[in-house]
Scaffold this motif. Structure first.
Motif, PDB file in Angstrom:
ATOM      1  N   SER A 180       0.833  -1.206   0.000  1.00 43.98           N
ATOM      2  CA  SER A 180       0.000   0.000   0.000  1.00 43.98           C
ATOM      3  C   SER A 180       0.868   1.256   0.000  1.00 43.98           C
ATOM      4  N   GLU A 181       0.290   2.327  -0.501  1.00 48.68           N
ATOM      5  CA  GLU A 181       0.993   3.614  -0.501  1.00 48.68           C
ATOM      6  C   GLU A 181       1.273   4.063   0.923  1.00 48.68           C
ATOM      7  N   GLN A 182       0.359   3.769   1.846  1.00 51.90           N
ATOM      8  CA  GLN A 182       0.557   4.157   3.249  1.00 51.90           C
ATOM      9  C   GLN A 182       1.766   3.439   3.844  1.00 51.90           C
ATOM     10  N   THR A 183       1.947   2.176   3.496  1.00 47.86           N
ATOM     11  CA  THR A 183       3.113   1.433   3.975  1.00 47.86           C
ATOM     12  C   THR A 183       4.390   2.089   3.468  1.00 47.86           C
ATOM     13  N   VAL A 184       4.393   2.489   2.215  1.00 51.89           N
ATOM     14  CA  VAL A 184       5.561   3.162   1.635  1.00 51.89           C
ATOM     15  C   VAL A 184       5.809   4.477   2.376  1.00 51.89           C
ATOM     16  N   ARG A 185       4.750   5.246   2.623  1.00 50.47           N
ATOM     17  CA  ARG A 185       4.906   6.512   3.357  1.00 50.47           C
ATOM     18  C   ARG A 185       5.466   6.265   4.752  1.00 50.47           C
ATOM     19  N   ASN A 186       4.961   5.239   5.421  1.00 55.45           N
ATOM     20  CA  ASN A 186       5.457   4.912   6.762  1.00 55.45           C
ATOM     21  C   ASN A 186       6.940   4.558   6.729  1.00 55.45           C
ATOM     22  N   GLN A 187       7.333   3.754   5.740  1.00 57.19           N
ATOM     23  CA  GLN A 187       8.741   3.371   5.625  1.00 57.19           C
ATOM     24  C   GLN A 187       9.610   4.587   5.310  1.00 57.19           C
ATOM     25  N   MET A 188       9.112   5.461   4.439  1.00 52.96           N
ATOM     26  CA  MET A 188       9.860   6.681   4.106  1.00 52.96           C
ATOM     27  C   MET A 188      10.030   7.564   5.338  1.00 52.96           C
ATOM     28  N   ASN A 189       8.949   7.767   6.056  1.00 56.26           N
ATOM     29  CA  ASN A 189       9.025   8.613   7.245  1.00 56.26           C
ATOM     30  C   ASN A 189       9.936   8.024   8.305  1.00 56.26           C
ATOM     31  N   SER A 190       9.893   6.716   8.457  1.00 57.51           N
ATOM     32  CA  SER A 190      10.779   6.063   9.413  1.00 57.51           C
ATOM     33  C   SER A 190      12.243   6.252   8.992  1.00 57.51           C
TER      34      SER A 190
END
Length: 182
Positions: free
Chosen positions: A158-168
């Motif tokens: 999901s795009e949200q998973t990608v955003r979470n990984q990027m933010n982390s």
């Protein structure tokens, strides 16, 4: 949502309760995003800064101290992030203007390539310390200019998973990136 319940959620988050964090996110993400969008007038910037707020909240949960109302705390933290973004953009614009005024056109291209290459290599070296998926997402996004959607499609997530990984990844690398890019 009642203020007491919000204060309770923040206290539970301070005590490492991830379910409380998820509940806070679900209940307040939309209103914080709307506020950020109203101020920034750009959907992806508003989404990024709101996500960054929640990442910072979780990362710094042990130091969480609410001295105002819980709602005021969340909005105040978001306002501070927005003001910091405006300040940083202004500083960056002034530096770019100063560089542009002092360099000849040909010299500017060489300078940009040199800084770009060295900076890219330094970021790639530092990113090696990240967990594998975070590293891949970070490098694709930051160095190869992949969009969140493209990365999500590439990894079938999901795009949200990608955003979470990027933010982390950004949170972990931010002290280094700040020193490198300032």
């Amino acid at each position: 949502m009642a203020t007491d319940n919000l204060l309770e959620l923040l206290e539970r988050i301070r005590n490492n309760d991830y379910q409380a964090f998820e509940q806070l996110f679900e209940e307040h993400w939309r209103e914080l995003y709307r506020y950020a969008h109203k101020v920034l007038r750009h959907a992806s910037d508003a989404e990024d800064i709101t996500q960054e707020l929640f990442c910072d909240l979780w990362a710094n949960r042990a130091q969480l101290q609410v001295r105002t109302t819980a709602q005021g705390y969340l909005l105040g933290a978001l306002r501070k992030k927005i003001l910091t973004r405006f300040r940083d953009a202004d500083i960056r614009a002034r530096h770019l203007k100063a560089f542009g005024a002092t360099l000849e056109h040909g010299a500017e291209l060489t300078f940009n390539r040199l800084v770009g290459h060295d900076t890219r290599a330094a970021i790639q070296r530092q990113a090696q310390a990240l967990p594998p998926k975070e590293k891949e997402v970070f490098l694709l996004s930051m160095l190869d200019d992949f969009s969140v959607k493209e990365i999500a499609e590439k990894f079938a997530t999901s795009e949200q998973t990608v955003r979470n990984q990027m933010n982390s990844a950004l949170h972990k690398l931010s002290p280094y990136l700040t020193r490198l890019l300032s």
